[in-house]
Design a protein around this motif. Sequence first.
Motif, PDB file in Angstrom:
ATOM      1  N   VAL A   1      24.326  47.912  33.012  1.00  9.66           N
ATOM      2  CA  VAL A   1      23.749  47.531  34.366  1.00  9.66           C
ATOM      3  C   VAL A   1      21.992  46.841  34.177  1.00  9.66           C
ATOM      4  O   VAL A   1      21.619  47.431  33.100  1.00  9.66           O
ATOM      5  CB  VAL A   1      23.742  48.628  35.420  1.00  9.66           C
ATOM      6  N   PHE A   2      21.809  46.137  34.892  1.00  7.25           N
ATOM      7  CA  PHE A   2      20.277  45.737  34.892  1.00  7.25           C
ATOM      8  C   PHE A   2      19.472  46.987  35.308  1.00  7.25           C
ATOM      9  O   PHE A   2      19.710  47.480  36.300  1.00  7.25           O
ATOM     10  CB  PHE A   2      20.183  44.652  35.881  1.00  7.25           C
TER      11      PHE A   2
ATOM     12  N   ARG B   1       3.972  36.869  32.286  1.00  4.32           N
ATOM     13  CA  ARG B   1       5.316  36.761  31.900  1.00  4.32           C
ATOM     14  C   ARG B   1       5.154  36.081  30.395  1.00  4.32           C
ATOM     15  O   ARG B   1       5.827  36.760  29.331  1.00  4.32           O
ATOM     16  CB  ARG B   1       6.107  36.140  32.887  1.00  4.32           C
TER      17      ARG B   1
ATOM     18  N   MET C   1      13.473  35.835  44.328  1.00  4.90           N
ATOM     19  CA  MET C   1      13.824  36.727  43.524  1.00  4.90           C
ATOM     20  C   MET C   1      12.603  37.910  43.574  1.00  4.90           C
ATOM     21  O   MET C   1      11.473  37.332  43.939  1.00  4.90           O
ATOM     22  CB  MET C   1      14.259  36.318  42.224  1.00  4.90           C
TER      23      MET C   1
ATOM     24  N   PHE D   1      12.114  39.036  34.233  1.00  4.62           N
ATOM     25  CA  PHE D   1      13.148  39.214  33.278  1.00  4.62           C
ATOM     26  C   PHE D   1      14.312  38.279  33.127  1.00  4.62           C
ATOM     27  O   PHE D   1      15.337  38.330  32.345  1.00  4.62           O
ATOM     28  CB  PHE D   1      13.691  40.553  33.165  1.00  4.62           C
ATOM     29  N   VAL D   2      14.129  37.029  33.939  1.00  2.00           N
ATOM     30  CA  VAL D   2      15.108  36.183  33.971  1.00  2.00           C
ATOM     31  C   VAL D   2      15.476  35.841  32.642  1.00  2.00           C
ATOM     32  O   VAL D   2      14.882  35.174  31.848  1.00  2.00           O
ATOM     33  CB  VAL D   2      14.963  34.859  34.863  1.00  2.00           C
ATOM     34  N   GLY D   3      16.891  35.912  32.212  1.00  2.00           N
ATOM     35  CA  GLY D   3      17.297  35.361  31.062  1.00  2.00           C
ATOM     36  C   GLY D   3      17.299  36.201  29.768  1.00  2.00           C
ATOM     37  O   GLY D   3      17.801  36.253  28.700  1.00  2.00           O
ATOM     38  N   VAL D   4      16.436  37.541  29.992  1.00  2.00           N
ATOM     39  CA  VAL D   4      16.533  38.470  29.140  1.00  2.00           C
ATOM     40  C   VAL D   4      16.155  40.053  29.884  1.00  2.00           C
ATOM     41  O   VAL D   4      15.307  40.852  29.406  1.00  2.00           O
ATOM     42  CB  VAL D   4      14.860  38.246  28.208  1.00  2.00           C
ATOM     43  N   GLU D   5      17.153  40.083  30.695  1.00  2.00           N
ATOM     44  CA  GLU D   5      17.423  41.236  31.479  1.00  2.00           C
ATOM     45  C   GLU D   5      17.330  42.388  30.549  1.00  2.00           C
ATOM     46  O   GLU D   5      18.247  42.665  29.758  1.00  2.00           O
ATOM     47  CB  GLU D   5      18.442  41.244  32.481  1.00  2.00           C
TER      48      GLU D   5
ATOM     49  N   PRO E   1      13.103  22.258  25.164  1.00  2.00           N
ATOM     50  CA  PRO E   1      11.977  23.173  25.704  1.00  2.00           C
ATOM     51  C   PRO E   1      12.493  24.740  25.162  1.00  2.00           C
ATOM     52  O   PRO E   1      11.624  25.321  25.004  1.00  2.00           O
ATOM     53  CB  PRO E   1      12.153  22.936  27.223  1.00  2.00           C
ATOM     54  N   LYS E   2      13.702  24.927  24.996  1.00  2.00           N
ATOM     55  CA  LYS E   2      13.955  26.594  24.799  1.00  2.00           C
ATOM     56  C   LYS E   2      13.479  26.557  23.210  1.00  2.00           C
ATOM     57  O   LYS E   2      12.946  27.808  22.965  1.00  2.00           O
ATOM     58  CB  LYS E   2      15.589  26.570  24.882  1.00  2.00           C
TER      59      LYS E   2
ATOM     60  N   ARG F   1      12.744  41.286  38.783  1.00  2.00           N
ATOM     61  CA  ARG F   1      14.158  40.440  38.272  1.00  2.00           C
ATOM     62  C   ARG F   1      13.618  38.882  37.834  1.00  2.00           C
ATOM     63  O   ARG F   1      14.243  38.471  36.982  1.00  2.00           O
ATOM     64  CB  ARG F   1      14.949  40.043  39.678  1.00  2.00           C
TER      65      ARG F   1
ATOM     66  N   GLY G   1       6.418  28.138  38.646  1.00  2.00           N
ATOM     67  CA  GLY G   1       7.752  28.112  37.836  1.00  2.00           C
ATOM     68  C   GLY G   1       8.662  29.176  37.868  1.00  2.00           C
ATOM     69  O   GLY G   1       9.533  29.302  37.157  1.00  2.00           O
ATOM     70  N   THR G   2       8.506  29.853  38.997  1.00  2.00           N
ATOM     71  CA  THR G   2       9.122  31.193  39.229  1.00  2.00           C
ATOM     72  C   THR G   2      10.201  31.044  40.596  1.00  2.00           C
ATOM     73  O   THR G   2      10.329  29.745  41.261  1.00  2.00           O
ATOM     74  CB  THR G   2       8.306  32.213  39.737  1.00  2.00           C
ATOM     75  N   PHE G   3      10.925  32.101  40.910  1.00  2.00           N
ATOM     76  CA  PHE G   3      12.023  31.858  41.860  1.00  2.00           C
ATOM     77  C   PHE G   3      11.355  32.649  43.069  1.00  2.00           C
ATOM     78  O   PHE G   3      11.571  33.968  43.020  1.00  2.00           O
ATOM     79  CB  PHE G   3      13.162  32.539  41.218  1.00  2.00           C
TER      80      PHE G   3
END
Lengths: 273, 335
Positions: free
Chosen positions: A118-119, A162, A97, A104-108, A76-77, A101, A92-94
Amino acid sequence: MTDEAPVLELRNVDKSFGPIDVLQEISLKVRSGEVLCLLGDNGAGKSTLIKTLAGVHPPTRGEILMDGKPVQFSGPKDAGDRGIATVHQFGGTFPLMSIGRSFFVGVEPTKGWGPFKVFDRKLANEIAVKAVQSFGITRIDDGDRLVGGLSGGERQSLAIARAVHFGARVLILDEPTAALGVKQASHVLRIVLEAKRRGLAVIFITHQVMHAMAVGDHFAVLIRGALAASFRKGEKTREEITDLMAGGEAMAGLEATLETYMQSHEGHPPPSA
Amino acid sequence: MDMMSAFFRRPAAASILSLIGVLAFYVIIGGVNLANLALAASWVNFAANLGIVALPVGLLMIAGEIDISIGAMMPAGSMATAIISGYYGLPIAVGMAGALVLGILVGLVNGLLAVRTSVPSLIITLGTLVGMQGVVLSASVLLTGNASVALTAPEWAKFLFGHLIGGSHQVVVIWWLVLTVLFGFVLHKTRYGNWIFAMGGDKTSARNAGIPTRGMTILLFILSATCASFVGMCQAIQFNSAQVSGGMDYIFNTIVSVVVGGVLLTGGLGTVPGVFFGTVTFAIVNQGIYFTHINRNWANLIIGVVLLIAVAMNESFRKLALHHQPGKTAKASPS
């Protein structure tokens, strides 16, 4: 337009899990700026088809083409990196959070240097809110809000925004309107049209014929893992599509049985088994 | 009012309120003199030892996992130090390295099992907990013929890991505070923290978003086991001896601290300040009772009540946070 190669195409794709054939001879294509509606009842093989498109399952036979060239997704990636984004029913989100946040999960985005990177919360929030608002969801204006506090339609919109922000070319929407009320569903449909306007190829999976007819250019009906029909916008009426999805004759037979039963039983429907 | 509601929406709010509640209870019912209790060594030392383990366990829990093998890793860490440097007389650095390597190894086993199998981490770490107890006891008896080993640490090791500041406060208190800042920075300020939250929220989505969830899970297990053996190592150096027993209390004590601190047992939510205040609350209930007229035997009842109240508060504050819409604060009922 028509001589342009489809962004994503399936040619005679079969998928079997051991002895069980789930998909048979599926051929589909979707072009940039088009919405392909995939209709089918529960168990018709829709989710297997989605997972095949999204690189979760490799096809047993047949090939997948992107821009006219055969491709093989390693996962899938990989499919995601090639621009195929799947948005699931619940976004499919959190839920716990914040908007910024989770966007940008995974691409902060980070600021600073070395171990002190820092984020960048402010930048993340700003971009996320702007992206969602550009899809017409102006009610979202604070990136610190938790995703779980958004309505179902807003969550879908966030997930679609997103995907588009991160360069998706093919948007696979898995029953995005299934769990939504009428008003929320119309929000999502408007976003589907906006994605189409921006030149994305959209694959819209649903069993709600009305929703499909509102946005679709092409339609494909899936029954027991095979394409039962494939047609363009305006070629079939809503009743015809519903009949097709339910297996046509079977539905007509059921209606006739109900009719006669109710006539002979003072209008009561038959007791359910 | 606005500030109040902003406070309640913070995940650490319940633990701070619990702490205030416990203090109020001890002062009013127990007749505690706050000035005596304030920085009393008894609870501060207790909190420091507990807190160093609660921090990584909190992170693990936010990521959706749990580690109870820490109960065996404390005595494992202190025994490793004492056997290597006390019984065999090797330099203390070797003993300390041994303790930490043991923590890394057990954490690695926990982590690998957690990502390679579908067995819940509670069961996996229950296995390594019991297994490590056996290993520590057998190794101790086989190698030294004893279940307790003496250790004399050199001055520098004593100074860093095992002396009393001002004759009362263990030096691990400093370690605890430093680690709290460090863990807080990583969890709340770096991208790795974001990954941990995402993993606890939805592991599959997190992996699809490109987060190395397996590596992160293994790393977090290594962190918790190593922190536990670190505490064990410090205790061996502090008390000049190590025993194979003990440490089991830490399992429940860390879970209570972390949960009172607002970490969601199912993952995806929690804060380092919350875990910090959860640990302080637990330590004050547990040790502060000696400052009251209340019989010591009631302490566990108080802990139970605090846990339930804190969880209930966490639950309602979380709902508040979820339904919070800026600019719409006047709305009566979020439905």
